[in-house]
Write a protein that holds these residues in place. Structure first.
Motif, short mmCIF file in Angstrom:
data_model
loop_
_atom_site.label_atom_id
_atom_site.label_comp_id
_atom_site.label_asym_id
_atom_site.label_seq_id
_atom_site.Cartn_x
_atom_site.Cartn_y
_atom_site.Cartn_z
N ARG A 37 -4.28 10.24 10.10
CA ARG A 37 -2.68 9.92 9.21
C ARG A 37 -2.17 11.03 8.33
O ARG A 37 -0.65 11.36 8.37
N LEU A 38 -3.05 11.95 8.34
CA LEU A 38 -2.81 12.98 8.40
C LEU A 38 -1.69 13.58 9.42
O LEU A 38 -0.57 14.41 8.24
N GLU A 41 2.06 11.64 8.01
CA GLU A 41 1.91 12.01 6.84
C GLU A 41 3.16 12.59 6.33
O GLU A 41 3.54 14.33 6.83
#
Length: 108
Positions: A37-38, A41
């Motif tokens: 996810r990061l 992001e």
């Protein structure tokens, strides 16, 4: 009580993931989706894994850190590791990953 937990704080272009407990095979299944996810992001350029509260790191945890580094690099982001306790750091030293990964003493 769980053997592993993490908390993520995003401030501007930096994300800090505070790891606690034991980063082993079971724990990687919880951590890897957060690292993915990061990596995707918007606006996050640096991901810092804070290892200071880790008690244990095995080969699965090391593999997960290395996979995160490759994934972040492919997304033009940087991985920084805050040095952990000697037992955790020893894994990075024995595998010579201290030569490949970026380590810092603190987040300041």
């Amino acid at each position: 009580m769980t053997r592993f937990s993490f908390e993520t704080v995003v401030r501007g272009a930096s994300a800090v993931v505070q790891l606690r407990g034991e980063l082993d095979l079971l724990a990687t299944s919880a951590l890897e989706p957060e690292l993915t996810r990061l990596a995707e992001e918007p606006g996050v350029d640096i991901v810092a894994l804070d290892l200071r509260s880790l008690d244990f790191l095995d080969s699965s945890g090391l593999r997960s850190v290395m996979a995160a580094e490759r994934m972040l690099e492919s997304n033009e982001r940087r991985l920084v590791l805050v040095r952990g306790p000697s037992l955790v750091q020893r894994v990075f030293e024995l595998t010579r990953m201290t030569e490949r990964l970026e380590f810092v003493d603190s987040l300041s």
